[in-house]
Design a protein around this motif. Structure first.
Motif, short mmCIF file in Angstrom:
data_model
loop_
_atom_site.label_atom_id
_atom_site.label_comp_id
_atom_site.label_asym_id
_atom_site.label_seq_id
_atom_site.Cartn_x
_atom_site.Cartn_y
_atom_site.Cartn_z
N ALA A 95 0.82 -1.22 0.00
CA ALA A 95 0.00 0.00 0.00
C ALA A 95 0.85 1.26 0.00
CB ALA A 95 -0.94 -0.01 1.20
N SER A 96 2.05 1.19 0.56
CA SER A 96 2.92 2.37 0.63
C SER A 96 3.66 2.65 -0.67
CB SER A 96 3.92 2.22 1.77
OG SER A 96 4.80 1.14 1.52
N ALA A 97 3.62 1.73 -1.61
CA ALA A 97 4.28 1.96 -2.90
C ALA A 97 3.42 2.90 -3.73
CB ALA A 97 4.49 0.64 -3.63
N GLU A 98 4.08 3.71 -4.55
CA GLU A 98 3.37 4.64 -5.43
C GLU A 98 3.54 4.16 -6.87
OE1 GLU A 98 3.65 9.20 -7.14
OE2 GLU A 98 4.98 8.58 -5.52
N LEU A 99 2.46 3.78 -7.51
CA LEU A 99 2.50 3.41 -8.92
C LEU A 99 2.52 4.70 -9.74
CD1 LEU A 99 2.44 1.09 -11.01
CD2 LEU A 99 -0.05 1.41 -11.08
N VAL A 100 3.65 4.97 -10.40
CA VAL A 100 3.78 6.20 -11.17
C VAL A 100 3.31 6.03 -12.61
CG1 VAL A 100 5.62 7.13 -9.71
CG2 VAL A 100 6.21 5.80 -11.75
N GLY A 101 3.19 4.80 -13.04
CA GLY A 101 2.73 4.54 -14.39
C GLY A 101 2.86 3.07 -14.75
N SER A 102 2.31 2.73 -15.90
CA SER A 102 2.39 1.35 -16.36
C SER A 102 2.11 1.29 -17.85
CB SER A 102 1.40 0.47 -15.60
OG SER A 102 0.08 0.94 -15.79
N ALA A 103 2.57 0.22 -18.47
CA ALA A 103 2.34 0.02 -19.90
C ALA A 103 2.54 -1.45 -20.24
CB ALA A 103 3.29 0.89 -20.72
N MET A 104 1.84 -1.90 -21.26
CA MET A 104 1.97 -3.28 -21.72
C MET A 104 1.93 -3.33 -23.23
SD MET A 104 -0.04 -5.83 -19.21
CE MET A 104 0.71 -7.19 -20.09
N CYS A 105 2.44 -4.44 -23.75
CA CYS A 105 2.35 -4.71 -25.17
C CYS A 105 2.28 -6.23 -25.39
CB CYS A 105 3.54 -4.13 -25.94
SG CYS A 105 5.13 -4.92 -25.59
N GLN A 106 2.01 -6.60 -26.61
CA GLN A 106 2.00 -8.01 -26.93
C GLN A 106 3.43 -8.52 -26.96
OE1 GLN A 106 0.05 -9.11 -30.63
NE2 GLN A 106 -0.44 -11.11 -29.78
N GLY A 107 3.60 -9.78 -26.61
CA GLY A 107 4.91 -10.42 -26.64
C GLY A 107 4.81 -11.83 -27.20
N LYS A 108 5.95 -12.38 -27.48
CA LYS A 108 6.01 -13.74 -28.01
C LYS A 108 5.59 -14.76 -26.96
CE LYS A 108 10.04 -12.59 -30.80
NZ LYS A 108 10.11 -11.21 -30.37
N MET A 109 5.17 -15.92 -27.45
CA MET A 109 4.88 -17.06 -26.58
C MET A 109 5.84 -18.18 -26.95
SD MET A 109 0.71 -17.12 -26.64
CE MET A 109 0.40 -16.36 -28.24
N GLY A 110 6.06 -19.09 -26.04
CA GLY A 110 6.94 -20.22 -26.28
C GLY A 110 6.38 -21.16 -27.35
N ALA A 111 7.28 -21.84 -28.07
CA ALA A 111 6.88 -22.74 -29.14
C ALA A 111 5.96 -23.85 -28.64
CB ALA A 111 8.11 -23.34 -29.80
N GLY A 112 6.12 -24.26 -27.39
CA GLY A 112 5.27 -25.30 -26.82
C GLY A 112 3.80 -24.90 -26.78
N VAL A 113 3.54 -23.60 -26.70
CA VAL A 113 2.16 -23.13 -26.67
C VAL A 113 1.48 -23.44 -28.00
CG1 VAL A 113 0.69 -21.07 -26.49
CG2 VAL A 113 2.67 -21.34 -24.97
N ARG A 114 2.20 -23.16 -29.10
CA ARG A 114 1.60 -23.44 -30.42
C ARG A 114 1.35 -24.93 -30.59
NH1 ARG A 114 1.11 -23.92 -35.89
NH2 ARG A 114 0.46 -22.05 -36.98
N LYS A 115 2.28 -25.75 -30.15
CA LYS A 115 2.11 -27.20 -30.24
C LYS A 115 0.87 -27.64 -29.45
CE LYS A 115 6.93 -28.50 -31.04
NZ LYS A 115 6.78 -28.56 -32.46
N ARG A 116 0.66 -27.05 -28.29
CA ARG A 116 -0.52 -27.38 -27.49
C ARG A 116 -1.79 -26.98 -28.23
NH1 ARG A 116 0.05 -24.33 -22.87
NH2 ARG A 116 -1.62 -22.93 -23.43
N TYR A 117 -1.78 -25.79 -28.83
CA TYR A 117 -2.94 -25.35 -29.61
C TYR A 117 -3.18 -26.27 -30.80
CZ TYR A 117 -2.60 -20.80 -27.15
OH TYR A 117 -2.56 -19.80 -26.22
N GLU A 118 -2.11 -26.67 -31.48
CA GLU A 118 -2.26 -27.58 -32.62
C GLU A 118 -2.88 -28.90 -32.17
OE1 GLU A 118 1.76 -27.68 -34.00
OE2 GLU A 118 1.50 -25.91 -35.29
N GLY A 119 -2.46 -29.40 -31.02
CA GLY A 119 -3.04 -30.63 -30.48
C GLY A 119 -4.52 -30.47 -30.18
N MET A 120 -4.88 -29.31 -29.64
CA MET A 120 -6.28 -29.03 -29.35
C MET A 120 -7.10 -28.99 -30.64
SD MET A 120 -5.62 -26.05 -26.44
CE MET A 120 -7.24 -25.33 -26.58
N LEU A 121 -6.52 -28.36 -31.68
CA LEU A 121 -7.22 -28.27 -32.96
C LEU A 121 -7.35 -29.65 -33.60
CD1 LEU A 121 -8.58 -26.27 -34.86
CD2 LEU A 121 -6.39 -26.00 -36.04
#
Length: 163
Positions: A95-121
């Motif tokens: 609670a004593s910390a002061e958030l002065v700002g924040s930002a996000m963007c898209q990032g890469k995912m590990g190759a294993g994630v795509r393999k998991r999605y392919e298995g699901m498909l």
């Protein structure tokens, strides 16, 4: 990649920047660097809508610190999604910390994630939701891109009064 872009840009703007090791690799070094900092720029990758547990533990040590949060998420593009993640991550700050700002963007995912999605498909041929997940994975391969980096750098410079 994002941390390096921030370090370079903030140093060029005249800020004294001290990078530290990955929190997961050396929590003590990260804590030492943070204790000496005026502002802590804490970067994270998204893990199930939040930051990784090691980063959460680190954030909890930032009592009385000014903090700028920045992160990447494999599923990107939605400001609402990014805001939800940042809200989850911010909850790890004392609670004593002061958030002065924040930002996000898209990032890469590990190759294993795509393999998991392919298995699901393979188990559910023609499932549009799973195909959309594969398409998003492929789109994420080019991120963070130059625009992503520029956006996060601009947010940090503005939050720190360097813009």
């Amino acid at each position: 990649m994002v941390a390096d872009a921030l370090t370079d840009a903030l140093a060029q703007a005249g800020a004294e920047v001290l990078g530290c090791a990955d929190v997961a690799d050396d929590a003590d070094a990260a804590a030492d660097a943070a204790s000496a900092a005026d502002v802590v720029l804490a970067g994270f990758w998204t893990d199930k809508g939040d930051c990784a547990p090691e980063m959460a533990s680190f954030l909890e040590t930032l009592a009385n610190k000014r903090v700028f949060l920045f992160g990447t998420a494999g599923f990107g593009g939605s400001t609402e999604y990014f805001a939800r993640i940042l809200g989850n991550v911010q909850q790890h700050l004392p609670a004593s910390a002061e958030l002065v700002g924040s930002a996000m963007c898209q990032g890469k995912m590990g190759a294993g994630v795509r393999k998991r999605y392919e298995g699901m498909l393979a188990q559910n041929p023609g499932d549009e939701r799973i195909q959309a997940m594969i398409d998003n994975f492929d789109a994420a391969l080019s991120h963070p891109d130059a625009d992503d980096l520029a956006s996060i750098v601009s947010a940090a410079q503005s939050a720190l009064g360097l813009a």
